[in-house]
Design a protein around this motif. Structure first.
Motif, PDB file in Angstrom:
ATOM      1  N   THR A  24     -46.882 -22.893  88.118  1.00 42.57           N
ATOM      2  CA  THR A  24     -47.184 -21.595  88.498  1.00 42.57           C
ATOM      3  C   THR A  24     -47.921 -20.780  87.659  1.00 42.57           C
ATOM      4  N   SER A  25     -46.710 -20.552  86.340  1.00 40.32           N
ATOM      5  CA  SER A  25     -46.957 -19.463  85.497  1.00 40.32           C
ATOM      6  C   SER A  25     -48.165 -19.874  84.506  1.00 40.32           C
ATOM      7  N   PHE A 145     -40.834 -19.520  85.741  1.00 37.07           N
ATOM      8  CA  PHE A 145     -41.534 -18.081  85.736  1.00 37.07           C
ATOM      9  C   PHE A 145     -41.274 -17.347  84.609  1.00 37.07           C
ATOM     10  N   GLY A 148     -43.112 -17.244  81.044  1.00 40.41           N
ATOM     11  CA  GLY A 148     -44.399 -16.543  80.660  1.00 40.41           C
ATOM     12  C   GLY A 148     -43.818 -15.235  79.922  1.00 40.41           C
ATOM     13  N   TYR A 152     -45.920 -14.337  76.512  1.00 43.06           N
ATOM     14  CA  TYR A 152     -47.037 -13.454  77.101  1.00 43.06           C
ATOM     15  C   TYR A 152     -47.932 -12.773  75.748  1.00 43.06           C
ATOM     16  N   TRP A 160     -49.357 -21.255  76.850  1.00 48.98           N
ATOM     17  CA  TRP A 160     -49.167 -22.558  77.787  1.00 48.98           C
ATOM     18  C   TRP A 160     -48.570 -23.604  77.239  1.00 48.98           C
ATOM     19  N   VAL A 278     -50.501 -17.043  90.763  1.00 49.84           N
ATOM     20  CA  VAL A 278     -50.844 -16.413  89.511  1.00 49.84           C
ATOM     21  C   VAL A 278     -52.362 -15.997  89.910  1.00 49.84           C
ATOM     22  N   ARG A 289     -50.200 -10.412  81.986  1.00 54.37           N
ATOM     23  CA  ARG A 289     -49.632 -11.511  82.178  1.00 54.37           C
ATOM     24  C   ARG A 289     -47.979 -10.958  82.171  1.00 54.37           C
ATOM     25  N   GLN A 292     -47.484 -10.195  85.898  1.00 58.50           N
ATOM     26  CA  GLN A 292     -47.537 -11.432  86.829  1.00 58.50           C
ATOM     27  C   GLN A 292     -46.232 -12.095  86.528  1.00 58.50           C
ATOM     28  N   SER A 293     -45.586 -12.184  85.403  1.00 58.89           N
ATOM     29  CA  SER A 293     -44.254 -12.806  85.197  1.00 58.89           C
ATOM     30  C   SER A 293     -43.201 -12.284  85.842  1.00 58.89           C
ATOM     31  N   LEU A 296     -43.522 -12.849  89.553  1.00 55.51           N
ATOM     32  CA  LEU A 296     -43.057 -14.053  90.043  1.00 55.51           C
ATOM     33  C   LEU A 296     -41.583 -14.265  90.195  1.00 55.51           C
TER      34      LEU A 296
END
Length: 519
Positions: A24-25, A145, A148, A152, A160, A278, A289, A292-293, A296
């Motif tokens: 997902t991340s 999660f 990330g 970041y 990634w 995401v 980012r 987002q992390s 999550l």
């Protein structure tokens, strides 16, 4: 010792949870850095579920041949190879190869982890220890999660790769524990199946070593395993897969309820929405980012907490109440998400990310209140003894297949309908599912398997299912009497061989009786 055994299996669950969470991340970063099309990233994401189906289907045969420890080793080794392949991939094809390896190993882990723990746990601690697998899986998702957060600041193409690569330390630790002599034992049930009674007895003595009546407890466990193996074998020989290809009206209704509930879980969109969280946040305006992390991790902790709290209430209000309420809440959450994107589009793409995050949080909470845990509890409560094992296998397969289809079409539908239209479509599906549950799902709270079988016989007017269940019970009773008459000393390997021969004779008789019953 049992704590050590359960913890090692939970470690494997944590490893596969990490791989589920990091997907997902990292998926948006993968698409951006490798310039993948919508269909390519959908295939990349859905490949996990598709290959997990294959892994779960093959897990039984591998563990039966090589043992639970053998499957642990294959799974952990595959995790290491798969994660490092993805981390080092320079092309989309190699990325998919790594993804396929990891997905297959996820299927292995989902199949073997809870089974192994249940087979090495004393009956009075089995429920507690088996739950470690689910808890560890969710901890692994949170760690995925959180990856990330660690990377970041790195460029997307580098971040990634590190995120996927960080999935390798846990399975490497698992391989070390497996290779450490005596640290992880083989499953005593598998040892009994293979006629290694003395080894199984030794394993049980490590589990019950602090019990003053260890010998009695070990003997009882060996007998329970033998009885269970005999029941499973006789059910398989007596009825096979005939219930699937030629189901009576009662079995058909039973399968529709059990399988339908598990499939409904995926039709509600959980795997698709979860895999592309995401993407949803990015298009809602949450592009950092780091943010987002953090979101999550918060959403996953919220989801896990809700499951724990809700599970303690299922026996008070019943399954139907929570399942219907869950679907209605999911519907409202999806409509809220749709409205947030519609408003954002009307304002030229500005604002409303707070409403979108609220909608996602509400969606996950409502899912965890009912559709999450109950989609697996209900099938286990409605399938009768004669079809239970195979029906659960079929249910799991169709659940994962539906999840793969939902994931592989998610972004394509978004391209056609937009986020607002897609969430309206999913809301419509959930409304239909609510009507289906209200119409067909019986209340299973406090009901035994025998009572549920009687319910399906009465609601369909099909009494043959009761005759089949009674016939199967008679077969088990007759064979138990036969086994007792021929009983030898269970503490020797020679006795295991003799009992194996008796079991083969019993199975032949069972097949003849089963064919007569079906006719």
């Amino acid at each position: 010792s049992v704590i050590r055994y359960a913890a090692c299996a939970a470690l494997n669950s944590c490893a596969l949870g990490y791989d589920l969470g990091v997907n997902t991340s990292a998926s948006l970063l993968v698409q951006t850095s490798m310039d993948l099309s919508t269909s390519q990233i959908e295939l990349f994401v859905a490949a996990m579920d598709f290959c997990a189906m294959i892994g779960a289907a093959c897990a039984h045969f591998i563990s039966d041949k090589y043992g639970r420890k053998g499957l642990f080793a294959i799974s952990a080794g595959g995790f290491v190879v798969g994660t490092l392949t993805m981390s080092c991939s320079q092309s989309y094809r190699i990325l998919l190869v790594g993804r396929a390896i990891v997905g297959t190993c996820v299927g292995f882990g989902l199949a073997v982890d809870p089974i192994y723990i249940s087979e090495v746990s004393p009956p009075d601690r089995r429920g507690e220890l088996v739950s470690w697998s689910e808890i560890a899986l969710n901890i692994g998702v949170v760690l995925g999660f959180a990856s990330g957060l660690l990377f970041y600041r790195l460029p997307e193409d580098v971040a990634w790769r590190w995120m996927f690569g960080m999935g390798s330390p846990l399975p490497i630790a698992m391989l070390i524990f497996l290779s450490w002599p005596g640290f992880v034992s083989e499953s005593p049930r598998w040892l009994v199946q293979k006629g290694k009674i003395s080894e199984a007895t030794s394993v049980f003595h490590t589990i019950y070593h602090s019990d003053g009546n260890a010998d009695v407890a070990v003997e009882a466990q060996i007998k329970e395993i033998r009885d269970s193996i005999r029941r499973d074998t006789e059910a398989d020989l007596a009825y096979g897969w005939s219930f699937l290809f030629r189901p009576s009206p009662a079995y058909k209704r039973m399968l529709m309820v059990g399988i339908g509930t598990a499939v409904a879980q995926q039709l509600a969109g959980i795997d698709a929405v979860g895999a592309f969280l995401v993407f949803i946040m990015d298009d809602s305006g949450v592009t950092s980012r780091l943010n987002q992390s953090l979101i999550l991790i918060t959403l996953q902790i919220l989801k896990l907490t809700t499951v724990i709290v809700a599970s303690k209430m299922f026996d008070k209000r019943g399954r139907r109440f929570f399942l219907i309420g869950s679907l209605l809440g999911i519907t409202a959450s999806l409509l809220l998400l749709s409205w947030s994107f519609a408003e954002s589009n009307a304002n030229g793409g500005g604002g409303n990310n707070g409403v979108a995050i609220l909608g996602l949080g509400s969606y996950l909470i409502c899912f965890s209140v009912g559709m999450g845990p109950l989609a697996w509890l209900i099938p286990s409560e409605v399938f009768s003894n004669t079809i239970r094992a195979k029906a659960m296998s079929l249910t799991t397969f169709l659940n994962r297949l539906t999840g793969s289809i939902m994931q592989s079409t998610f972004l394509t539908l978004e391209d056609k309908l937009g986020w607002a239209g897609l969430f309206v479509l999913y809301a419509g599906i959930c409304i239909l599912l609510s009507f289906w549950v209200f119409t067909y799902l019986p209340e299973t709270k406090g009901k035994s398997l025998e009572e549920m079988t009687t319910f399906f016989a009465e609601v369909t007017g099909d009494r043959s299912i009761l005759d089949m269940e009674a016939s199967f019970a008679n077969v088990l009773r007759d064979n138990e009497i036969s086994t007792q008459n021929n009983k030898a000393d269970p503490k020797t390997e020679e006795s295991a061989i003799i009992q194996g021969k008796n079991l083969e004779m019993t199975e032949s008789t069972t097949m003849q009786r089963g064919e007569s019953t079906l006719t």
